[in-house]
Write an enzyme that holds these catalytic residues in place. Structure first.
Site, mmCIF file in Angstrom:
data_model
loop_
_atom_site.group_PDB
_atom_site.id
_atom_site.type_symbol
_atom_site.label_atom_id
_atom_site.label_comp_id
_atom_site.label_asym_id
_atom_site.label_seq_id
_atom_site.Cartn_x
_atom_site.Cartn_y
_atom_site.Cartn_z
ATOM 1 N N HIS A 43 33.163 -15.882 55.845
ATOM 2 C CA HIS A 43 33.563 -16.531 54.588
ATOM 3 C C HIS A 43 34.408 -17.781 54.856
ATOM 4 O O HIS A 43 35.043 -17.909 55.910
ATOM 5 C CB HIS A 43 34.270 -15.550 53.633
ATOM 6 C CG HIS A 43 35.680 -15.220 53.946
ATOM 7 N ND1 HIS A 43 36.380 -14.243 53.295
ATOM 8 C CD2 HIS A 43 36.563 -15.743 54.862
ATOM 9 C CE1 HIS A 43 37.603 -14.178 53.768
ATOM 10 N NE2 HIS A 43 37.742 -15.079 54.722
ATOM 11 N N ASP A 74 42.393 -21.225 47.962
ATOM 12 C CA ASP A 74 42.075 -19.959 47.289
ATOM 13 C C ASP A 74 43.332 -19.138 47.018
ATOM 14 O O ASP A 74 44.437 -19.539 47.399
ATOM 15 C CB ASP A 74 41.065 -19.144 48.119
ATOM 16 C CG ASP A 74 41.532 -18.902 49.562
ATOM 17 O OD1 ASP A 74 42.704 -19.217 49.882
ATOM 18 O OD2 ASP A 74 40.727 -18.413 50.362
ATOM 19 N N ASN A 120 33.715 -12.242 58.406
ATOM 20 C CA ASN A 120 32.382 -12.080 57.804
ATOM 21 C C ASN A 120 31.744 -13.444 57.524
ATOM 22 O O ASN A 120 30.748 -13.537 56.819
ATOM 23 C CB ASN A 120 32.492 -11.288 56.491
ATOM 24 C CG ASN A 120 33.480 -11.922 55.534
ATOM 25 O OD1 ASN A 120 34.038 -12.981 55.826
ATOM 26 N ND2 ASN A 120 33.706 -11.308 54.396
ATOM 27 N N GLU A 128 32.303 -15.429 49.748
ATOM 28 C CA GLU A 128 31.915 -14.240 50.493
ATOM 29 C C GLU A 128 30.412 -14.235 50.788
ATOM 30 O O GLU A 128 29.645 -14.966 50.145
ATOM 31 C CB GLU A 128 32.293 -13.002 49.664
ATOM 32 C CG GLU A 128 33.783 -12.922 49.315
ATOM 33 C CD GLU A 128 34.675 -12.600 50.510
ATOM 34 O OE1 GLU A 128 34.898 -13.505 51.345
ATOM 35 O OE2 GLU A 128 35.158 -11.462 50.599
#
Ligand code: PGA
Length: 233
Positions: A127, A56, A125, A132
């Site tokens: 991810h 990413d 979180n 996400e």
């Protein structure tokens, strides 16, 4: 943990010199990369046919910024091993045609016969890459608005405050299609997210739970990250 992950890459290269390897940047895989570099040098491993895919990148963060994923890969892998550019595929997140960047990455992966080994971390979180909470499990590469947690935690990679908004990332479809996935996590702060990944429901609101579905998905953790698992008690 890092040594085991680095050894997995070495084993793969020995079995399949033309393997496609997808790596994450971030704090977690740093030591894995460093150990891989060391093993390649010690064992005089031929990595000239290996393909490297970057998981990413932060949109609009230039490759020279020390917080960018480009910078990480250049510093930890490309420069230490003098890997030629043709073997490296990273998203150009400065491009004004980000959709083209996504399709280009998807095409490379397809043309190379898919990803053999994907090594990822996990965010606070849940991810993976910039997949996400709430993201589809059926996405290939895409551009995404970053979650609040990612925006605040992400500042840790940058020397001065930056404006982060979007990310460009491989999708969870890539993860599901990857022949093998290692999810790495260490330290107490990752204990809660590892519990959710391994022992709670498979849900879009916690993307890393997709690991439960992977037939060759391995969660590689240290004792602290494993400390909330019920099997551990
Ligand atoms: P970290 O990041 O390895 O720096 O903890 C993990 C992630 O956000 O994917």
């Amino acid at each position: 943990m890092s040594d085991a992950a680095a050894s997995d890459i070495v084993e793969l290269v020995k079995i399949k010199p033309s393997a496609v390897l997808c790596l994450a940047s971030g704090d977690t895989p740093r030591l894995t990369c460093q150990m891989f570099v060391q093993k390649v040098k010690n064992e005089k491993l031929d990595i000239s046919q290996l393909t490297f895919i970057g998981l990413d990148e932060w949109v609009n963060i230039p490759p020279g910024n020390e917080g960018s994923c480009h910078y990480f890969f250049r510093n930890e892998l490309i420069n230490p091993l003098s890997i030629p550019e043709k073997q490296i595929h990273l998203f150009d997140a400065m491009s004004d045609k980000l959709q083209d960047e996504c399709r280009k990455m998807d095409a490379v992966i397809l043309e190379k016969g898919g990803i053999d080994l994907m090594i990822v971390g996990i965010g606070m979180n849940g991810h993976i890459g910039f997949n996400e909470p709430g993201v589809s499990f059926d996405n290939y590469s895409h551009v995404i608005d970053l979650d609040e947690t990612t925006l605040s935690v992400g500042q840790k990679y940058f020397k001065s405050k930056v404006s982060l908004q979007k990310g460009i990332t491989l999708g969870l479809k890539h993860l599901q299609e990857s022949k093998k996935v290692l999810l790495l996590a260490n330290g107490k702060k990752k204990a809660e997210v590892i519990k959710k990944t391994v022992e709670e429901n498979l849900t879009h609101s916690f993307p890393a739970s997709i690991m439960q579905k992977h037939t060759h998905g391995i969660v590689m953790i240290d004792e602290e990250a494993a400390s909330l698992l019920t099997q551990n008690k």
